[in-house]
Design a protein around this motif. Structure first.
Motif, PDB file in Angstrom:
ATOM      1  N   GLY A   5      40.676 -28.706  56.734  1.00  0.00           N
ATOM      2  CA  GLY A   5      41.239 -28.647  55.387  1.00  0.00           C
ATOM      3  C   GLY A   5      42.245 -29.732  55.063  1.00  0.00           C
ATOM      4  N   ALA A   6      42.369 -30.713  55.940  1.00  0.00           N
ATOM      5  CA  ALA A   6      43.353 -31.770  55.706  1.00  0.00           C
ATOM      6  C   ALA A   6      42.790 -32.839  54.773  1.00  0.00           C
ATOM      7  N   MET A   7      43.658 -33.380  53.929  1.00  0.00           N
ATOM      8  CA  MET A   7      43.257 -34.495  53.075  1.00  0.00           C
ATOM      9  C   MET A   7      43.520 -35.801  53.815  1.00  0.00           C
ATOM     10  N   THR A  47      43.388 -39.515  49.278  1.00  0.00           N
ATOM     11  CA  THR A  47      43.286 -38.985  47.914  1.00  0.00           C
ATOM     12  C   THR A  47      42.887 -40.108  46.969  1.00  0.00           C
ATOM     13  N   VAL A  55      33.428 -34.175  57.410  1.00  0.00           N
ATOM     14  CA  VAL A  55      34.314 -34.624  56.336  1.00  0.00           C
ATOM     15  C   VAL A  55      33.551 -34.604  55.023  1.00  0.00           C
ATOM     16  N   GLU A  58      35.913 -30.715  39.932  1.00  0.00           N
ATOM     17  CA  GLU A  58      35.779 -31.410  41.212  1.00  0.00           C
ATOM     18  C   GLU A  58      34.312 -31.415  41.622  1.00  0.00           C
ATOM     19  N   SER A  61      38.190 -38.871  47.245  1.00  0.00           N
ATOM     20  CA  SER A  61      39.102 -38.248  48.199  1.00  0.00           C
ATOM     21  C   SER A  61      38.302 -37.811  49.421  1.00  0.00           C
ATOM     22  N   ARG A  92      38.326 -35.040  52.661  1.00  0.00           N
ATOM     23  CA  ARG A  92      38.928 -33.812  53.156  1.00  0.00           C
ATOM     24  C   ARG A  92      38.114 -33.325  54.352  1.00  0.00           C
ATOM     25  N   THR A  93      38.806 -32.863  55.378  1.00  0.00           N
ATOM     26  CA  THR A  93      38.090 -32.342  56.546  1.00  0.00           C
ATOM     27  C   THR A  93      37.576 -30.941  56.244  1.00  0.00           C
TER      28      THR A  93
END
Lengths: 258, 258
Positions: free
Chosen positions: B38-40, B43, B59, B69, B95, B97-98
DNA sequence: CGCGCATTTGAGGACTGTCAACTTCCGTGG
DNA sequence: CCACGGAAGTTGACAGTCCTCAAATGCGCG
């Protein structure tokens, strides 16, 4: 090929900063071709043997599937196309058709690939060109997936305005049916979208679109630098004066006929 | 960074055939990072300072506009991303995101751009990578504009099947909501599209999709080499055996509970 | 002046999105 | 080990968007 044409090709992003020798190699086997309106320069699935440089006229790139067809890009001079297929020596994923009489420079793919191997600066220039194309397609995908058809039209008009002249009038360089397909809708719905923009200060008269309330249109369009490329374009600028004359003549004529 | 990781990076199309010295320059300032779910990583709008190489995990690349989105790509190891922005030293249009815990190698953009200038073969490799990415996006655009949502799902399943193992069972590596967004529809409609494929020999049980009638599915999907890339993929192959075990256990369990 | 084509307009239907309720799955904590 | 809670997924009803077909209008060219 005229000297002025050579200069125009040399002025392309693809060739900026490359050694003169490289340019000579790349364009040695090239030849200029005059193409009538409606001609297919390339059909999807074909092996791509040339890099195309549009020097004059308009070209559409389109794709087909299952008896459906969609316009993927409309090109105006000076621009190159099918570079990705040339780099990979692959078959075309898009077909190219002229929308009017065109002048097209055809550069053998071998020459391009050889020049890349010989001149690092050219290879870097090709990378930059492809990177720009890639990012253009990312923008386009976001445009398609995040906006409805009227929003796409509104942003198209704003972009065209910025690219052309930033005046009140935008001239459409092609049939509305082509624009509709480019924007991912039917001609009927393009008509309705234009009508939907009327309350936001947009009026259409033939190929001329007048934006009488820029703020209102932008309020609806919500242009975004991460989707819409509002950079002023390299190509020639359509004179605003011509547009105004066209419009006033029209208005006078229709007023008289009432 | 483990030696095996270095080998995996070296095996990327981006680095095949480049001088060892170039590889050393490019990866000198690189560092491996473990990233939680959930990590960005990036961006949209951010300046891109690194080329990312996904070594483990999943990812997603997505874009946003006006509170909407959309997922633009789902990446599995080993793959690079944001190369175009690195080449142009530009801001990100997408962006990242994981979708699970990941291992990501981050290579400074400067190093990449320097390596391109020093090693023509690397510059050519970058061009080829970008050309491939460009063509992937052209395929994607055709897919979006020429097919409806059920047709897109059907072709996605066929492509996933070819990429994974060409067996009867396809495993979805991510939540269905993510797949829905990737295919340009809502989760609700993805559900309905799966239901619509049932008469064509597709059954869904959790993350496992069984294709019991390949011919029927292909009749509906009409896969096209100019849209769908059915090339067997480089990444690891999900063992068919696992899938079968998962399914039989499920079936037994639900049969017992009845 | 009249024909042909692009565009527009209207009506109806297909496709897709939204909202809400319900089920299933899965991890947490008792 | 089981109960609970939350999130994902599914289903149904409804609305909005978009497409298709048909007909009318407008415009350019011969």
């Amino acid at each position: 090929m005229r000297t002025s044409d050579i200069e125009r090709v040399k002025g392309l992003p693809l060739f900026t900063g490359v050694a003169p020798e490289t340019f000579r190699i790349a364009t040695a086997g090239a030849y200029l071709q005059r193409v009538p309106n409606g001609a297919m320069l390339l059909t999807e699935g074909d092996q791509v043997d040339f890099l195309y440089v549009l020097l004059d006229g308009t070209v559409e790139l389109h794709g087909t599937w299952n008896d459906r067809e969609t316009v993927l890009a409309i090109l105006r001079p000076v621009s190159t196309f099918i570079l990705a297929a040339v780099v990979l020596d692959a078959t075309a994923l898009m077909s190219a058709r002229t929308l009017e009489r065109c002048e097209v420079l055809m550069i053998p793919g071998d020459a391009i690939r050889t020049a890349m191997r010989l001149d690092t600066r050219f290879a870097v220039a090709v990378s930059r060109d492809l990177a720009g194309g890639y990012r253009g397609l990312v923008r386009n995908t976001k445009n398609l997936k995040l906006r409805n058809s009227t929003e796409r039209l509104a942003n198209f008009l704003l972009m065209q305005r910025a690219a052309d002249n930033a005046g009140r009038v935008v001239r459409l360089h092609h049939e509305k049916r082509v624009l509709a397909s480019l924007l991912g809708m039917t001609p009927e719905n393009l008509s309705r979208s234009f009508a939907a923009l009327q309350p936001h200060g947009v009026t259409v008269q033939g190929p001329m679109v007048t934006i009488s309330n820029l703020a209102a249109l932008e309020r609806l369009a919500k242009p975004d630098p991460l989707i819409d490329n509002h950079a002023p374009r390299g190509g020639e600028i359509i004179a605003d004066a011509d547009a105004e004359v066209w419009l006033t003549e029209r208005t006078r004529a229709s007023a008289g006929s009432r």
